[in-house]
Design a protein around this motif. Structure first.
Motif, mmCIF file in Angstrom:
data_model
loop_
_atom_site.group_PDB
_atom_site.id
_atom_site.type_symbol
_atom_site.label_atom_id
_atom_site.label_comp_id
_atom_site.label_asym_id
_atom_site.label_seq_id
_atom_site.Cartn_x
_atom_site.Cartn_y
_atom_site.Cartn_z
ATOM 1 N N GLN A 193 0.520 -0.578 -0.032
ATOM 2 C CA GLN A 193 -0.262 0.211 -0.419
ATOM 3 C C GLN A 193 1.260 1.424 -0.245
ATOM 4 O OE1 GLN A 193 -0.168 -2.085 2.198
ATOM 5 N NE2 GLN A 193 -0.377 -1.160 4.666
ATOM 6 N N ASN A 194 1.780 1.210 1.004
ATOM 7 C CA ASN A 194 3.256 2.273 0.689
ATOM 8 C C ASN A 194 3.407 3.123 -0.772
ATOM 9 O OD1 ASN A 194 2.139 2.529 3.560
ATOM 10 N ND2 ASN A 194 3.897 2.769 4.060
ATOM 11 N N GLN A 195 3.834 1.176 -1.509
ATOM 12 C CA GLN A 195 4.463 1.237 -2.730
ATOM 13 C C GLN A 195 3.722 1.769 -3.322
ATOM 14 O OE1 GLN A 195 6.049 -2.632 -4.181
ATOM 15 N NE2 GLN A 195 7.357 -2.517 -2.082
ATOM 16 N N ALA A 196 2.293 1.485 -3.897
ATOM 17 C CA ALA A 196 1.452 2.145 -4.363
ATOM 18 C C ALA A 196 0.978 3.877 -4.079
ATOM 19 C CB ALA A 196 -0.105 1.469 -4.026
ATOM 20 N N GLY A 197 1.201 4.165 -2.681
ATOM 21 C CA GLY A 197 1.252 5.414 -3.056
ATOM 22 C C GLY A 197 2.524 6.065 -3.286
ATOM 23 N N VAL A 198 3.951 6.040 -3.092
ATOM 24 C CA VAL A 198 4.176 6.332 -3.447
ATOM 25 C C VAL A 198 4.775 6.365 -5.373
ATOM 26 C CG1 VAL A 198 7.475 5.323 -4.353
ATOM 27 C CG2 VAL A 198 5.949 5.300 -1.828
ATOM 28 N N ILE A 199 4.044 5.762 -6.241
ATOM 29 C CA ILE A 199 3.889 5.841 -7.277
ATOM 30 C C ILE A 199 3.233 6.059 -8.104
ATOM 31 C CG2 ILE A 199 3.403 4.136 -9.153
ATOM 32 C CD1 ILE A 199 4.113 1.105 -8.002
ATOM 33 N N ASN A 200 1.906 6.954 -7.300
ATOM 34 C CA ASN A 200 0.983 7.261 -7.676
ATOM 35 C C ASN A 200 1.607 8.827 -6.898
ATOM 36 O OD1 ASN A 200 -0.638 5.891 -8.115
ATOM 37 N ND2 ASN A 200 -1.770 5.436 -5.662
ATOM 38 N N GLY A 201 2.225 8.867 -5.820
ATOM 39 C CA GLY A 201 2.565 10.462 -5.703
ATOM 40 C C GLY A 201 4.383 10.794 -6.534
ATOM 41 N N LEU A 202 4.911 10.400 -7.127
ATOM 42 C CA LEU A 202 5.359 10.326 -7.746
ATOM 43 C C LEU A 202 4.940 10.443 -8.914
ATOM 44 C CD1 LEU A 202 8.357 7.637 -7.092
ATOM 45 C CD2 LEU A 202 8.552 10.512 -6.938
ATOM 46 N N ASN A 203 3.950 10.056 -10.047
ATOM 47 C CA ASN A 203 3.730 10.308 -11.227
ATOM 48 C C ASN A 203 3.395 11.231 -11.124
ATOM 49 O OD1 ASN A 203 4.570 8.071 -12.703
ATOM 50 N ND2 ASN A 203 2.821 6.692 -11.806
ATOM 51 N N GLU A 204 2.323 11.966 -10.128
ATOM 52 C CA GLU A 204 1.785 12.723 -10.417
ATOM 53 C C GLU A 204 2.759 14.016 -10.553
ATOM 54 O OE1 GLU A 204 -0.799 13.110 -6.456
ATOM 55 O OE2 GLU A 204 -2.236 11.292 -7.371
ATOM 56 N N GLN A 205 3.460 14.442 -9.572
ATOM 57 C CA GLN A 205 4.562 15.320 -9.735
ATOM 58 C C GLN A 205 4.874 15.860 -11.145
ATOM 59 O OE1 GLN A 205 8.091 13.438 -7.480
ATOM 60 N NE2 GLN A 205 7.395 15.847 -6.330
#
Length: 218
Positions: free
Chosen positions: A182-194
């Motif tokens: 779940q944290n990895q998914a959050g990292v992926i989403n956060g990075l892509n949103e940048q």
């Protein structure tokens, strides 16, 4: 380089892929006055050595090819994508609050003996190989032969070739493998949103390497 087991990337093919994609190396040598670091694009050939051969060139005015310890391995560092990781992207932040920032990165360290090659034909071939690799994605690739011969010959006289037969490779992919899914998914989403190239590249690495799987053959 300190490499915890869950961040280790032992596959030669994966390390070679990073070297080719990020060919500007930080080349560290031991000189008579201590450690020196030079930033040099190096072309990787893997057809004649188990770990590959790095080839490049430096200006004759650069003392790196004269003042170096011939009995000590040099170190070429190839830096891949990197990104700051905020704990705000972690799902567990809301659950426990026990999270801290970190920095994700992928890097390869290549060790070997530095050889100096003072040969104009060799340098031209190295320049052609390096240029062909980096021009491959352009619609109209430039080639060394596009420039006048007398012009390139004069420039080649001002440089000297270097070659490193790699004797050891170390790869570290620190891409959130130590975080739950779940944290990895959050990292992926956060990075892509940048929306930044480096952030997107790291998001791809987290998605591809984040959950440690069977690495398969090297």
């Amino acid at each position: 380089m300190y490499i915890p087991a869950h961040f280790e990337e032992p596959r030669i093919s994966v390390m070679h892929e990073l070297i080719r994609a990020h060919s500007l190396a930080t080349l560290v040598t031991l000189s008579s006055t201590g450690l020196k670091a030079n930033h040099i694009p190096l072309h990787l050939s893997d057809d004649a050595s188990p770990f590959g051969i790095l080839r490049g060139h430096v200006a004759r005015a650069n003392p790196i090819w004269i003042d170096y310890a011939k009995d000590v391995d040099v170190l070429a560092v190839f830096q891949g994508p990197d990104a700051y990781i905020t704990p705000s992207w972690y799902a567990t932040k809301q659950e426990t609050g026990k999270v801290v920032p970190t920095w994700n990165y992928a890097v390869v360290h290549a060790y070997g003996t530095l050889q100096v090659i003072d040969d104009a034909a060799w340098v031209r071939a190295q320049l052609e190989a390096l240029t062909a690799q980096n021009e491959a994605d352009f619609a109209k690739p430039w080639a060394v032969s596009d420039a006048p011969l007398d012009f390139t010959e004069k420039l080649i006289e001002a440089v000297i070739g270097i070659e490193i037969v790699i004797t050891r490779l170390s790869g570290k992919w620190k891409v959130s493998q130590n975080q739950p899914p779940q944290n990895q998914a959050g990292v992926i989403n956060g990075l892509n949103e940048q929306g930044r190239t480096g952030a997107s590249a790291m998001a791809e690495l987290v998605e591809k390497f984040g959950v440690k799987k069977d690495l398969g053959p090297p």
